[in-house]
Motif scaffolding. Structure first.
Motif, PDB file in Angstrom:
ATOM      1  N   ILE A  91      64.266  54.177 105.721  1.00 44.28           N
ATOM      2  CA  ILE A  91      65.520  54.490 105.047  1.00 44.28           C
ATOM      3  C   ILE A  91      66.587  53.673 105.763  1.00 44.28           C
ATOM      4  CG2 ILE A  91      64.796  56.794 104.324  1.00 44.28           C
ATOM      5  CD1 ILE A  91      66.846  57.896 106.429  1.00 44.28           C
ATOM      6  N   ALA A  92      67.543  53.195 104.994  1.00 46.20           N
ATOM      7  CA  ALA A  92      68.611  52.365 105.544  1.00 46.20           C
ATOM      8  C   ALA A  92      69.924  52.797 104.897  1.00 46.20           C
ATOM      9  CB  ALA A  92      68.333  50.895 105.247  1.00 46.20           C
ATOM     10  N   TYR A  93      71.004  52.699 105.656  1.00 53.03           N
ATOM     11  CA  TYR A  93      72.309  53.066 105.123  1.00 53.03           C
ATOM     12  C   TYR A  93      73.383  52.320 105.905  1.00 53.03           C
ATOM     13  CZ  TYR A  93      71.195  56.244 108.912  1.00 53.03           C
ATOM     14  OH  TYR A  93      70.753  56.756 110.111  1.00 53.03           O
ATOM     15  N   ALA A  94      74.439  51.970 105.206  1.00 56.34           N
ATOM     16  CA  ALA A  94      75.615  51.340 105.826  1.00 56.34           C
ATOM     17  C   ALA A  94      76.828  51.744 104.999  1.00 56.34           C
ATOM     18  CB  ALA A  94      75.468  49.824 105.858  1.00 56.34           C
ATOM     19  N   PHE A  95      77.859  52.175 105.691  1.00 55.23           N
ATOM     20  CA  PHE A  95      79.074  52.645 105.031  1.00 55.23           C
ATOM     21  C   PHE A  95      80.287  51.850 105.481  1.00 55.23           C
ATOM     22  CE2 PHE A  95      76.297  56.230 104.529  1.00 55.23           C
ATOM     23  CZ  PHE A  95      76.673  56.775 103.305  1.00 55.23           C
ATOM     24  N   GLY A 116      62.027  59.734  98.990  1.00 55.24           N
ATOM     25  CA  GLY A 116      60.853  59.018  99.478  1.00 55.24           C
ATOM     26  C   GLY A 116      59.631  59.892  99.621  1.00 55.24           C
ATOM     27  N   LEU A 117      59.801  61.040 100.261  1.00 56.50           N
ATOM     28  CA  LEU A 117      58.645  61.896 100.558  1.00 56.50           C
ATOM     29  C   LEU A 117      58.220  62.747  99.362  1.00 56.50           C
ATOM     30  CD1 LEU A 117      59.480  63.090 104.191  1.00 56.50           C
ATOM     31  CD2 LEU A 117      58.125  61.102 103.465  1.00 56.50           C
ATOM     32  N   SER A 118      59.162  63.228  98.582  1.00 57.61           N
ATOM     33  CA  SER A 118      58.822  64.117  97.463  1.00 57.61           C
ATOM     34  C   SER A 118      58.658  63.362  96.145  1.00 57.61           C
ATOM     35  CB  SER A 118      59.891  65.205  97.307  1.00 57.61           C
ATOM     36  OG  SER A 118      59.939  66.001  98.466  1.00 57.61           O
ATOM     37  N   HIS A 119      59.684  62.618  95.753  1.00 58.11           N
ATOM     38  CA  HIS A 119      59.644  61.930  94.461  1.00 58.11           C
ATOM     39  C   HIS A 119      58.594  60.809  94.451  1.00 58.11           C
ATOM     40  CE1 HIS A 119      61.109  60.412  90.625  1.00 58.11           C
ATOM     41  NE2 HIS A 119      61.082  59.206  91.154  1.00 58.11           N
ATOM     42  N   HIS A 120      58.621  59.968  95.472  1.00 59.57           N
ATOM     43  CA  HIS A 120      57.672  58.842  95.543  1.00 59.57           C
ATOM     44  C   HIS A 120      56.371  59.189  96.276  1.00 59.57           C
ATOM     45  CE1 HIS A 120      60.172  55.855  93.607  1.00 59.57           C
ATOM     46  NE2 HIS A 120      61.187  56.266  94.329  1.00 59.57           N
ATOM     47  N   GLU A 121      56.333  60.374  96.867  1.00 62.53           N
ATOM     48  CA  GLU A 121      55.150  60.867  97.582  1.00 62.53           C
ATOM     49  C   GLU A 121      54.655  59.885  98.650  1.00 62.53           C
ATOM     50  OE1 GLU A 121      52.331  62.005  94.549  1.00 62.53           O
ATOM     51  OE2 GLU A 121      53.493  63.812  94.081  1.00 62.53           O
ATOM     52  N   LEU A 122      55.594  59.275  99.351  1.00 58.63           N
ATOM     53  CA  LEU A 122      55.237  58.393 100.462  1.00 58.63           C
ATOM     54  C   LEU A 122      54.769  59.254 101.630  1.00 58.63           C
ATOM     55  CD1 LEU A 122      58.341  56.056 100.166  1.00 58.63           C
ATOM     56  CD2 LEU A 122      56.004  55.535  99.420  1.00 58.63           C
ATOM     57  N   PRO A 123      53.797  58.791 102.408  1.00 53.86           N
ATOM     58  CA  PRO A 123      53.287  59.625 103.508  1.00 53.86           C
ATOM     59  C   PRO A 123      54.300  59.808 104.639  1.00 53.86           C
ATOM     60  CG  PRO A 123      52.212  57.477 103.511  1.00 53.86           C
ATOM     61  CD  PRO A 123      53.054  57.539 102.272  1.00 53.86           C
ATOM     62  N   SER A 124      55.119  58.789 104.891  1.00 51.57           N
ATOM     63  CA  SER A 124      56.144  58.908 105.932  1.00 51.57           C
ATOM     64  C   SER A 124      57.231  57.869 105.697  1.00 51.57           C
ATOM     65  CB  SER A 124      55.544  58.738 107.331  1.00 51.57           C
ATOM     66  OG  SER A 124      55.164  57.398 107.573  1.00 51.57           O
ATOM     67  N   LEU A 125      58.337  58.085 106.356  1.00 50.27           N
ATOM     68  CA  LEU A 125      59.477  57.168 106.353  1.00 50.27           C
ATOM     69  C   LEU A 125      59.925  56.993 107.787  1.00 50.27           C
ATOM     70  CD1 LEU A 125      61.530  58.813 103.480  1.00 50.27           C
ATOM     71  CD2 LEU A 125      60.350  56.609 103.330  1.00 50.27           C
ATOM     72  N   ILE A 126      60.487  55.823 108.073  1.00 49.88           N
ATOM     73  CA  ILE A 126      61.053  55.623 109.396  1.00 49.88           C
ATOM     74  C   ILE A 126      62.546  55.345 109.297  1.00 49.88           C
ATOM     75  CG2 ILE A 126      58.893  54.722 110.342  1.00 49.88           C
ATOM     76  CD1 ILE A 126      60.358  51.913 110.422  1.00 49.88           C
ATOM     77  N   GLY A 127      63.199  55.569 110.410  1.00 51.97           N
ATOM     78  CA  GLY A 127      64.558  55.110 110.633  1.00 51.97           C
ATOM     79  C   GLY A 127      64.494  54.189 111.838  1.00 51.97           C
ATOM     80  N   LEU A 128      64.966  52.982 111.697  1.00 54.00           N
ATOM     81  CA  LEU A 128      64.948  51.977 112.760  1.00 54.00           C
ATOM     82  C   LEU A 128      66.382  51.800 113.229  1.00 54.00           C
ATOM     83  CD1 LEU A 128      63.135  49.755 114.146  1.00 54.00           C
ATOM     84  CD2 LEU A 128      64.001  48.226 112.378  1.00 54.00           C
ATOM     85  N   VAL A 129      66.637  52.099 114.512  1.00 52.32           N
ATOM     86  CA  VAL A 129      68.006  52.175 115.004  1.00 52.32           C
ATOM     87  C   VAL A 129      68.132  51.463 116.345  1.00 52.32           C
ATOM     88  CG1 VAL A 129      69.870  53.775 115.611  1.00 52.32           C
ATOM     89  CG2 VAL A 129      68.172  54.458 113.931  1.00 52.32           C
ATOM     90  N   TYR A 130      69.218  50.716 116.514  1.00 53.22           N
ATOM     91  CA  TYR A 130      69.510  50.154 117.826  1.00 53.22           C
ATOM     92  C   TYR A 130      69.611  51.310 118.821  1.00 53.22           C
ATOM     93  CZ  TYR A 130      70.884  45.488 116.065  1.00 53.22           C
ATOM     94  OH  TYR A 130      70.908  44.234 115.512  1.00 53.22           O
TER      95      TYR A 130
END
Length: 165
Positions: A91-95, A116-130
């Protein structure tokens, strides 16, 4: 899912006519500090094309975020990313700067995780952060992501948070 909304934001699938808003967002040094640095308009144009192609290939991608009154607030999404030679989905976001500190990122992170997890039924998601981006780390923690590991990406120290179905 071309559109979704949260309590305070509406999201619409990335389109070519979003370029000007994205250029403005990516030219802001404060906003871009944790996005790999300020991006020239030509780089943002390529970024837009790449992310529109992601939609066509995967059925999900980036959305442009607007306040309920229609003002451009930022961008967010779910996308494939290669991390340590592993195909992950982040998941990515910028405001825009004026939307920081008001809970919008947490609101969107929770919505993206559900999509991601419910609608698309992906097994996992990550957040990549400095490592030094404490605000974004707190956003992921509020969205129930668990710190998984530290690594290096493009010469920067980052941490990976994960949420599982």
């Amino acid at each position: 899912m071309d559109r979704f909304s949260t309590d305070r934001l509406t999201a619409e699938r990335l389109r070519e006519d979003h370029l000007d808003d994205l250029v403005t967002l990516h030219l802001n040094a404060e906003v871009s500090r944790y996005l790999g640095g300020v991006r020239a308009p030509e780089v943002t144009k390529t970024y837009l094309a790449t992310n529109m192609a992601h939609w066509d290939q995967h059925g999900f991608g980036l959305w442009v975020l607007r306040t309920k009154d229609g003002a451009f607030a930022g961008r967010a999404g779910i996308r494939h990313i290669l991390v340590d030679d592993i195909d992950e989905i982040e998941i990515a976001y910028a405001f825009k700067r004026e939307f920081w500190g008001r809970g919008f990122a947490s609101e969107v992170a929770i919505a993206l995780t559900d999509i991601g997890l419910s609608h698309h039924e992906l097994p996992s998601l990550i957040g990549l952060v400095y490592v030094s981006n404490g605000a974004s780390r707190r956003v992921l923690e509020k969205a129930n992501y668990i710190l998984e590991k530290s690594t290096t990406r493009h010469g920067n120290d980052v941490v990976i948070y994960r949420a599982r179905r």
